[in-house]
Design a protein around this motif. Structure first.
Motif, PDB file in Angstrom:
ATOM      1  N   HIS A 196      43.100  40.426  46.336  1.00 32.93           N
ATOM      2  CA  HIS A 196      43.703  40.837  45.063  1.00 32.93           C
ATOM      3  C   HIS A 196      42.714  41.662  44.247  1.00 32.93           C
ATOM      4  CE1 HIS A 196      41.653  36.977  44.324  1.00 32.93           C
ATOM      5  NE2 HIS A 196      41.290  37.534  43.172  1.00 32.93           N
TER       6      HIS A 196
ATOM      7  N   ARG B 252      41.848  32.355  48.522  1.00 35.21           N
ATOM      8  CA  ARG B 252      42.759  33.164  47.725  1.00 35.21           C
ATOM      9  C   ARG B 252      43.089  34.425  48.526  1.00 35.21           C
ATOM     10  NH1 ARG B 252      42.825  34.546  42.093  1.00 35.21           N
ATOM     11  NH2 ARG B 252      44.951  33.926  42.626  1.00 35.21           N
TER      12      ARG B 252
ATOM     13  N   TYR C  26      32.106  38.566  45.083  1.00 40.55           N
ATOM     14  CA  TYR C  26      31.976  39.275  43.798  1.00 40.55           C
ATOM     15  C   TYR C  26      30.513  39.581  43.526  1.00 40.55           C
ATOM     16  CZ  TYR C  26      36.813  38.350  42.484  1.00 40.55           C
ATOM     17  OH  TYR C  26      38.186  38.337  42.438  1.00 40.55           O
TER      18      TYR C  26
ATOM     19  N   HIS D 134      41.824  42.227  40.124  1.00 42.52           N
ATOM     20  CA  HIS D 134      42.087  41.677  38.786  1.00 42.52           C
ATOM     21  C   HIS D 134      42.252  42.790  37.751  1.00 42.52           C
ATOM     22  CE1 HIS D 134      40.714  37.397  39.382  1.00 42.52           C
ATOM     23  NE2 HIS D 134      40.130  37.957  40.422  1.00 42.52           N
TER      24      HIS D 134
ATOM     25  N   TYR E  35      39.227  35.594  50.000  1.00 45.84           N
ATOM     26  CA  TYR E  35      37.946  34.870  49.918  1.00 45.84           C
ATOM     27  C   TYR E  35      38.165  33.411  49.534  1.00 45.84           C
ATOM     28  CZ  TYR E  35      38.492  35.526  44.880  1.00 45.84           C
ATOM     29  OH  TYR E  35      38.981  35.502  43.602  1.00 45.84           O
TER      30      TYR E  35
HETATM   31 FE    FE Z   1      39.520  36.934  42.220  1.00 45.75          FE
END
Ligand code: FE
Ligand code: BEZ
Length: 292
Positions: free
Chosen positions: A217, A214, A157, A219, A193
């Motif tokens: 995806h 995870r 991120y 968000h 990630y």
């Molecule tokens: Fe996430």
């Protein structure tokens, strides 16, 4: 009251809480004591094990900063965040299912016109995201705000890349649905990630023989006046870890395949100038519950 032993200590503590400042404080405190004592009775920790637990929680607290909340990560990885979410989001059947917020949301993301590219670096497989926001009867909601944020093609991120410096915002934006409740934007396909695993939670996962990952995806946080704000993700079908999300957030209804999108018009009529992957979803917001 004195001379408590293993058989009498729990009732004594519970009784001591009878005059808590509110019925709810009493209920929570007494349940906490009953369950905590039951845990200790079951586990029968040695003195060293108990101290190791205290030190683990102390390190968890010390790891928390403005940018990192290790206690939320602990709650997420023990499935508590999804349990609290399930208890609080008994939504009508037609409403889109919810999942964890996660630590990477920034409130007030940059507002962009529909069709914008949210990838400032552009490194990755091009992806088009399109869909609608509707009410439980299927009617489009115009002017709904659609916040989106995601990891990049390396599973990182923007706020993680910014550690120590100001965040250069990337892969996050706010859109507004048009008169037909539609939204669309350009991006890059996200990668799976690991959640931050260089702290106590990472140690815990290792000791438990678990991975920290995870599945891929995107968000979403979506809201409109008169509707419950929806916090959810879209999961990419066939992503590694889709069946073993470390925070237990995956729901079948939120999994979508990335479809090949050739140059031309998308199913919703949006123009695409280069081949991309297409992620489509029609979100349904639940009507706001009247104040209790
Ligand atoms: Fe996430
Ligand atoms: C996330 O998806 O951003 C996330 C959720 C829970 C813990 C860590 C990350």
């Amino acid at each position: 009251m004195r001379n408590f032993n293993e058989d009498t200590i729990t009732d004594a503590v519970v009784e001591r809480l009878a005059h808590a400042t509110s019925p709810r404080a009493r209920e929570i405190s007494q349940a906490l004591v009953r369950h905590l004592h039951a845990f200790v009775r079951e586990v029968r920790p040695t003195q060293d094990e108990w101290m190791a637990g205290i030190e683990f929680l102390t390190r968890t607290g010390h790891m928390c900063t403005e940018m990192r909340q290790e206690f939320i990560l602990l709650s997420d990885t023990l499935g508590v965040s999804m349990l609290v979410d399930a208890i609080n989001h008994a939504l009508p059947e037609t409403a889109t299912e919810t999942t964890v917020l996660g630590p990477f949301y920034l409130s007030g993301p940059p507002e962009m016109p529909l069709g914008s590219d949210i990838s400032t670096r552009g490194k990755g497989e091009p992806m088009i995201v399109e869909g609608t926001v509707r009410d439980p009867a299927g009617q489009p909601i115009a002017g709904a705000w659609v916040d989106t944020w995601q990891a990049d093609a390396e599973g990182v991120y923007d706020v993680q890349r910014a550690i120590g410096g100001a965040a250069e915002l990337d892969l996050r934006a706010r859109f507004r649905t048009d008169a037909e409740g539609r939204f669309w934007f350009r991006s890059i396909a996200p990668c799976y990630y690991p959640v931050p695993d260089d702290g106590p939670v990472g140690e815990m996962l290792k000791a438990q023989g678990r991975h920290a990952n995870r599945p891929a995806h995107v968000h979403f946080m979506i809201g409109a006046p008169g509707y419950e704000t929806l916090i959810t993700h879209l999961f990419i079908a066939d992503s590694p870890y889709i069946d073993s999300d470390v925070v237990f957030g995956v729901k079948d209804s939120l999994i979508r395949s990335l479809e090949p999108q050739p140059v031309g018009l998308t199913p919703a009529g949006n123009r695409v100038e280069a081949p991309a992957s297409l992620l489509r979803y029609d979100f349904v917001l639940a009507a706001q519950k009247p104040e209790a």
